[in-house]
Each structure stands twice: as C-alpha cells, then as structure tokens.
Write a protein that holds these residues in place. Structure first.
Motif, mmCIF file in Angstrom:
data_model
loop_
_atom_site.group_PDB
_atom_site.id
_atom_site.type_symbol
_atom_site.label_atom_id
_atom_site.label_comp_id
_atom_site.label_asym_id
_atom_site.label_seq_id
_atom_site.Cartn_x
_atom_site.Cartn_y
_atom_site.Cartn_z
ATOM 1 N N THR A 193 1.170 -1.194 -0.061
ATOM 2 C CA THR A 193 -0.062 0.067 -0.201
ATOM 3 C C THR A 193 0.718 1.253 -0.227
ATOM 4 O OG1 THR A 193 -1.825 -1.140 1.155
ATOM 5 C CG2 THR A 193 -2.069 1.030 1.508
ATOM 6 N N ASP A 194 1.641 0.532 1.020
ATOM 7 C CA ASP A 194 2.582 2.529 0.757
ATOM 8 C C ASP A 194 3.432 2.328 -0.208
ATOM 9 O OD1 ASP A 194 1.685 3.355 3.462
ATOM 10 O OD2 ASP A 194 3.536 2.551 4.508
ATOM 11 N N THR A 195 4.053 1.513 -1.279
ATOM 12 C CA THR A 195 4.304 1.996 -2.571
ATOM 13 C C THR A 195 4.012 3.103 -3.404
ATOM 14 O OG1 THR A 195 6.011 0.402 -1.121
ATOM 15 C CG2 THR A 195 5.739 1.013 -3.925
ATOM 16 N N TYR A 196 2.185 1.960 -3.302
ATOM 17 C CA TYR A 196 1.986 2.482 -4.423
ATOM 18 C C TYR A 196 1.336 3.556 -4.340
ATOM 19 C CZ TYR A 196 -2.538 1.867 -6.613
ATOM 20 O OH TYR A 196 -3.939 2.238 -7.688
ATOM 21 N N LEU A 197 0.598 4.068 -2.738
ATOM 22 C CA LEU A 197 0.341 4.882 -2.891
ATOM 23 C C LEU A 197 1.519 6.365 -3.322
ATOM 24 C CD1 LEU A 197 -1.666 5.113 0.670
ATOM 25 C CD2 LEU A 197 -2.386 5.085 -1.705
ATOM 26 N N ASN A 198 3.098 5.568 -2.703
ATOM 27 C CA ASN A 198 3.678 7.006 -3.852
ATOM 28 C C ASN A 198 3.834 7.171 -4.992
ATOM 29 O OD1 ASN A 198 4.904 7.421 -0.446
ATOM 30 N ND2 ASN A 198 5.935 5.778 -0.296
ATOM 31 N N ILE A 199 3.949 6.009 -5.158
ATOM 32 C CA ILE A 199 3.604 5.998 -7.084
ATOM 33 C C ILE A 199 2.859 6.885 -7.317
ATOM 34 C CG2 ILE A 199 3.659 4.564 -9.173
ATOM 35 C CD1 ILE A 199 5.467 2.555 -7.160
ATOM 36 N N GLY A 208 10.678 -2.697 -16.775
ATOM 37 C CA GLY A 208 11.216 -2.775 -18.332
ATOM 38 C C GLY A 208 11.759 -4.257 -18.775
ATOM 39 N N GLY A 209 11.639 -4.884 -17.851
ATOM 40 C CA GLY A 209 11.813 -6.423 -18.480
ATOM 41 C C GLY A 209 10.613 -6.891 -18.912
ATOM 42 N N ASN A 210 10.789 -8.312 -18.659
ATOM 43 C CA ASN A 210 9.816 -9.758 -18.906
ATOM 44 C C ASN A 210 9.263 -10.234 -18.530
ATOM 45 O OD1 ASN A 210 9.851 -8.342 -22.242
ATOM 46 N ND2 ASN A 210 12.160 -9.592 -22.035
ATOM 47 N N ASP A 211 9.469 -10.024 -17.026
ATOM 48 C CA ASP A 211 9.436 -11.178 -16.131
ATOM 49 C C ASP A 211 7.838 -10.762 -15.375
ATOM 50 O OD1 ASP A 211 10.012 -13.070 -14.245
ATOM 51 O OD2 ASP A 211 9.927 -12.246 -12.576
ATOM 52 N N PRO A 268 6.160 2.900 -26.348
ATOM 53 C CA PRO A 268 7.152 2.841 -25.893
ATOM 54 C C PRO A 268 7.737 4.339 -25.259
ATOM 55 C CG PRO A 268 6.859 1.877 -28.015
ATOM 56 C CD PRO A 268 6.294 2.923 -27.070
ATOM 57 N N LYS A 269 7.678 5.604 -25.531
ATOM 58 C CA LYS A 269 8.028 6.478 -25.136
ATOM 59 C C LYS A 269 7.463 6.706 -24.176
ATOM 60 C CE LYS A 269 9.650 8.553 -29.622
ATOM 61 N NZ LYS A 269 9.019 10.005 -30.342
ATOM 62 N N LEU A 270 5.672 6.741 -23.581
ATOM 63 C CA LEU A 270 5.316 7.166 -22.393
ATOM 64 C C LEU A 270 6.038 5.844 -20.896
ATOM 65 C CD1 LEU A 270 3.999 8.980 -20.783
ATOM 66 C CD2 LEU A 270 1.533 7.362 -21.794
ATOM 67 N N LEU A 271 6.132 4.996 -22.148
ATOM 68 C CA LEU A 271 6.097 3.655 -20.723
ATOM 69 C C LEU A 271 7.467 4.241 -20.096
ATOM 70 C CD1 LEU A 271 5.555 1.160 -20.723
ATOM 71 C CD2 LEU A 271 7.973 -0.169 -21.620
ATOM 72 N N LYS A 272 8.559 4.017 -21.114
ATOM 73 C CA LYS A 272 9.768 4.804 -20.260
ATOM 74 C C LYS A 272 9.916 5.800 -19.469
ATOM 75 C CE LYS A 272 14.857 6.916 -21.912
ATOM 76 N NZ LYS A 272 15.166 7.517 -23.035
ATOM 77 N N ILE A 279 7.955 4.599 -11.425
ATOM 78 C CA ILE A 279 7.617 3.938 -10.998
ATOM 79 C C ILE A 279 9.180 3.121 -9.642
ATOM 80 C CG2 ILE A 279 7.775 1.012 -10.693
ATOM 81 C CD1 ILE A 279 5.580 2.329 -12.684
ATOM 82 N N ARG A 280 10.351 3.520 -10.711
ATOM 83 C CA ARG A 280 11.422 2.682 -10.135
ATOM 84 C C ARG A 280 12.156 3.761 -8.883
ATOM 85 N NH1 ARG A 280 14.009 2.438 -16.233
ATOM 86 N NH2 ARG A 280 13.308 -0.343 -16.847
ATOM 87 N N LYS A 281 12.011 4.721 -9.026
ATOM 88 C CA LYS A 281 11.478 5.611 -7.766
ATOM 89 C C LYS A 281 11.418 5.419 -6.496
ATOM 90 C CE LYS A 281 10.436 9.439 -9.185
ATOM 91 N NZ LYS A 281 9.686 11.122 -9.262
ATOM 92 N N HIS A 282 10.492 4.216 -6.683
ATOM 93 C CA HIS A 282 10.075 3.760 -5.055
ATOM 94 C C HIS A 282 9.852 1.933 -5.076
ATOM 95 C CE1 HIS A 282 7.672 7.578 -4.395
ATOM 96 N NE2 HIS A 282 8.350 8.075 -6.138
ATOM 97 N N VAL A 283 10.063 1.114 -6.829
ATOM 98 C CA VAL A 283 10.092 0.015 -6.722
ATOM 99 C C VAL A 283 11.820 -0.065 -6.916
ATOM 100 C CG1 VAL A 283 9.570 -2.078 -7.536
ATOM 101 C CG2 VAL A 283 7.878 -0.439 -6.720
#
Length: 262
Positions: free
Chosen positions: A165-171, A232-235, A247-251, A257-261
């Motif tokens: 929850t906390d991670t989600y809310l920060n994102i 950004g992988g296939n997992d 692709p551009k918006l995904l980046k 997201i990576r700031k928090h996960v």
C-alpha cells in the motif's frame, strides 16, 4: 479469420451469454470468498465451463489454464489456452456493468491469439500475432502521447497485497501530480484493452495473474504498445507487476515507478 481466433470468439460469446443472464438476476448468484478480498461467483464457474466446453469441442487435446478450475495440461503440450471467465467479479456482484471475458492462446510458449469481450457493451477486442489488433472489426492503435502531462492513466489497487500500500500510494502520488487524471475500473483485462485502443494512455498494477494479462499482452503489442514489469523487463507473468503504454510514455512511467520500487 484465423480458425483458432474464431473458436476463441465463440467461446467468449458463449461465456458472455452466461454472464449477462446472471447480471440480470444478481439476487440468484451465489458468491464465496476464495481468499481475502478475492471473490468467485457461480457465474464465474458457469462461464468458465462454457468456455472450456467450447474449446474442447474443437481442440480436445489442448492444455488449459483457467482461473477457477486450474491447470489441465492436455496431451498436446504445444497449445495452451489461458482463461479468465469473468475479470471484474467484484464489479459484477455489486451490479457495476464493467467486466469482461479474457481468452488467450499460447502456441509453443508464444501468445498467438487473444480475445477480450465486454458482454455488456458488446465490445470484442481481438488480436492474432502479426496481424494487428481489432475492436469489433476495426483496427486499434494505442495512444501516441510521449509525456505524462495531459495523460489519462489506468491502475488497479493492490487489494490482494496490501503490504504494497505505501509503495503504491507513493507511486500514485507522483503520477497524479503530473497526469490529467487517473482511473481505477476494476478489470485489468479491460484496462489493457483500453490502452491498446488509446482510450487510456497507460496502465500499471501490482500482483496480477497470468489470466489477467495474457490476452491484453497481445492486444497491446499488436496495437503498438509495450508491456513490461516494473524493471522494464519481461518478468511480468511471474511477478504480476505490470506497466503498459506506448514505448515513449512507458519509459516515462518506469522512471517514476523505479523511484519507489527496487
């Protein structure tokens, strides 16, 4: 039409008939809690039987992974159907008309056919690998927006994994400060289909299952969008953590997201 797509559409429409009939008589629908905050109705089970019965008539030896009945490996290991008979069960049992049937076919490990069917709106999203994606027979293209400002993002709350929850809310907060608005519809399969058609610019969610993702994955790819995990992988099939956009918006979304996960 691709013969296996034709069967997948038939199966989805047969399930849709079951769902619509149940939706019109919700007082007679039986509901049970599979796990915390995770519900299944008698209509989920009946719709799944309708799908499996339709598939088995044409392909009795194919493998099947279904949300409610589990795994049937079949005798032909090259073919595997992945089924969610009613994605959006919580919406369904509360009388909210936003849910769908999701069916995908993997051939030798690659998703080749996909169908997402909204029986209330009679909207059929479909795709065959290498042949584009369609909505009711018209080709779909994802949004071309490249930056977060002005976008409309879809998401899903981690209601089965509340430790996130906390991670989600920060994102969520970081996205919300940049985008035009956010939506949480209650059906991940429809969210992915909506990104494929450009109705939503992007989507992200924690902890999805393969049957939530499989059909949407091909719809996205055939519409010019991408689907990745939070790194950004296939997992994403294993982790269930999903990000989808062009692709551009995904980046841009992955940067947030990576700031928090980790």
């Amino acid at each position: 039409m691709h013969p296996m797509l034709n069967i997948a559409i038939r199966a989805a429409r047969n399930a849709g008939k079951v769902i619509v009939k149940g939706f019109e008589n919700l007082e007679s629908v039986e509901v049970e809690e599979k796990s915390l905050n995770d519900y299944v109705s008698s209509v989920d089970k009946e719709a799944e039987l309708a799908i499996i019965g339709t598939l088995r008539k044409s392909y009795p030896d194919h493998g099947i992974i279904a949300e409610e009945s589990g795994v049937d490996e079949g005798t032909n290991m090259d073919y595997q159907w992945i089924i969610d008979p009613l994605d959006g069960t919580t919406n369904f049992i509360h009388g909210i008309p936003h849910f769908c049937v999701s069916i995908a076919l993997k051939i030798k490990g690659r998703t080749e056919v996909a169908v997402v069917f909204d029986p209330i709106r009679n909207e059929l999203f479909s795709a065959v690998k290498g042949r584009s994606a369609q909505l009711n027979g018209y080709r779909t293209r994802t949004s071309s927006v490249a930056k977060l400002p002005g976008t409309l993002l879809a998401t899903g709350f981690p209601f089965k994994q509340k430790h996130h929850t906390d991670t989600y809310l920060n994102i969520f907060k970081d996205f919300f400060m940049d985008v035009a608005d956010m939506r949480r519809s209650g059906s991940a399969a429809l969210d992915l289909a909506y990104v494929a058609t450009g109705r939503m610019d992007g989507f992200w969610e924690f902890g999805l299952k393969p049957w939530d993702i499989a059909a949407g994955e091909l719809l996205l790819k055939e519409s010019g969008a991408m689907l990745t995990d939070f790194n950004g992988g296939n997992d994403y099939m294993k982790s269930g953590n999903v990000v989808a956009a062009n692709p551009k918006l995904l980046k841009e979304m992955l940067t947030v997201i990576r700031k928090h996960v980790i």
